[in-house]
Design an enzyme around this catalytic site. Structure first.
Site, PDB file in Angstrom:
ATOM      1  N   ASP A 113      75.064  64.626  -0.929  1.00 55.02           N
ATOM      2  CA  ASP A 113      76.012  63.959  -0.040  1.00 55.02           C
ATOM      3  C   ASP A 113      76.045  64.697   1.286  1.00 55.02           C
ATOM      4  O   ASP A 113      75.802  65.906   1.347  1.00 55.02           O
ATOM      5  CB  ASP A 113      77.424  64.003  -0.632  1.00 55.02           C
ATOM      6  CG  ASP A 113      77.614  63.069  -1.820  1.00 55.02           C
ATOM      7  OD1 ASP A 113      76.611  62.531  -2.332  1.00 55.02           O
ATOM      8  OD2 ASP A 113      78.770  62.892  -2.238  1.00 55.02           O
ATOM      9  N   HIS A 169      70.081  68.047  -5.172  1.00 55.61           N
ATOM     10  CA  HIS A 169      69.174  67.525  -6.191  1.00 55.61           C
ATOM     11  C   HIS A 169      67.753  67.370  -5.650  1.00 55.61           C
ATOM     12  O   HIS A 169      67.517  67.436  -4.438  1.00 55.61           O
ATOM     13  CB  HIS A 169      69.695  66.174  -6.682  1.00 55.61           C
ATOM     14  CG  HIS A 169      71.038  66.250  -7.340  1.00 55.61           C
ATOM     15  ND1 HIS A 169      71.222  66.058  -8.694  1.00 55.61           N
ATOM     16  CD2 HIS A 169      72.277  66.516  -6.838  1.00 55.61           C
ATOM     17  CE1 HIS A 169      72.511  66.194  -8.991  1.00 55.61           C
ATOM     18  NE2 HIS A 169      73.167  66.471  -7.883  1.00 55.61           N
ATOM     19  N   SER A 256      78.109  73.465   4.198  1.00 62.22           N
ATOM     20  CA  SER A 256      76.775  74.032   4.003  1.00 62.22           C
ATOM     21  C   SER A 256      75.736  73.027   4.493  1.00 62.22           C
ATOM     22  O   SER A 256      76.064  71.911   4.866  1.00 62.22           O
ATOM     23  CB  SER A 256      76.550  74.357   2.527  1.00 62.22           C
ATOM     24  OG  SER A 256      77.660  75.038   1.981  1.00 62.22           O
TER      25      SER A 256
END
Length: 296
Positions: A113, A169, A256
């Protein structure tokens, strides 16, 4: 104020920033910038806050954070009362239905995301940090033999806000090498900070690895830490067979960034993302969402 493009509504939205008053003051005032250099960017500051976020005392922050930032808890595997600390909540796993994976082999998905910028035909010595500010890939990982592979390729910068899902991911089937750590500072990665600190990505703590993708060639995967991010946790096993959408790792508390580099001629990024990047806007993206496709 930070605006981004919502590709679902096709409208621009203003980002809710956790600690926006503090962030603006720190990066916009002489006193704030002095404190930033003396204390805030240091490992100890983030480490101490990380200890607090790992403690049971931080549980009390969770409910207000959910309310203030309208977090949809129906997506979480755990219910509110089961979280043992703020970091336990912050690094929460989601139910599979919340982030469906586009499993068409030729489709490139987002690794997480966040807000995405995409650059094609990149100049390795003038990578865009934010509009008007550049850095060199050699300074980012200092591995000339690896860096040269990505000349004129594609660069994706996915910025995660504190309100985002903070696990990242794999974008394809394949295998991944060991992750290498680079020590550094802990500046914020918000666009406010990116405009104030030259070559910020090259100064912050980061980790990198080479992902041998079945459909998109070798991919350089870089995770960049930030203020109050006490840890970058890798959860994958190097050398094992990976399936598209498998978890690679997660960030503890704080904003981040994940940066991906693709070799020339391997991917074509969706036109709307490129268009918004050229206009200077990030595009809001969810993990597993299509952001491009294999280039033939």
């Amino acid at each position: 104020m930070v605006k981004f493009y919502n590709r679902e509504t096709k409208e621009y939205e203003t980002e809710q920033i956790a600690g926006d008053t503090y962030l603006n003051w720190t990066y916009s005032s002489p006193v704030g910038m002095r404190l930033l250099e003396l204390i805030i960017k240091k490992k100890l500051f983030s480490k101490l806050y990380g200890y607090y976020c790992d403690s049971k005392r931080s549980q009390k922050k969770i409910a207000s954070f959910i309310k203030n930032f309208n977090i949809d808890m129906s997506h979480s595997e755990k219910s509110l009362e089961r979280f043992e600390s703020f970091n336990d909540f912050f690094t929460r796993k989601l139910v599979k239905a919340a982030r469906p994976i586009n499993n068409i082999l030729e489709t490139l998905i987002s690794p997480g995301d966040g807000r995405l910028l995409a650059y094609e035909n990149i100049d390795l010595n003038k990578l865009v940090q934010v509009k008007g500010y550049t850095y060199s890939l050699n300074k980012l990982i200092d591995e000339p033999n690896i860096v040269s592979k990505f000349s004129e390729g594609t660069c994706l910068i996915l910025r995660l806000c504190p309100t985002d899902y903070h696990r990242f991911h794999f974008i394809d089937n394949g295998t991944c090498e060991d992750s290498k750590k680079i020590k550094g500072d802990y500046y914020s990665v918000n666009p406010i900070a990116l405009k104030k600190v030259p070559e910020l990505f090259c100064k912050n703590k980061r980790e990198w690895s080479i992902f041998h993708s079945n459909n998109f060639g070798d991919v350089l995967h870089i995770e960049v830490g930030a203020t109050c991010v006490g840890s970058i946790i890798q959860t994958y096993t190097p050398g094992n067979t990976i399936k598209k959408g498998d978890e690679k790792g997660y960030f503890k508390f704080g904003g981040s960034t994940t940066i991906l580099f693709f070799q020339k001629g391997k991917v074509k990024i969706d036109d709307d993302i490129i268009e918004q990047t050229n206009k200077g806007y990030e595009t809001k993206i969810l993990m597993g969402e299509k952001i491009g496709e294999k280039k033939y």
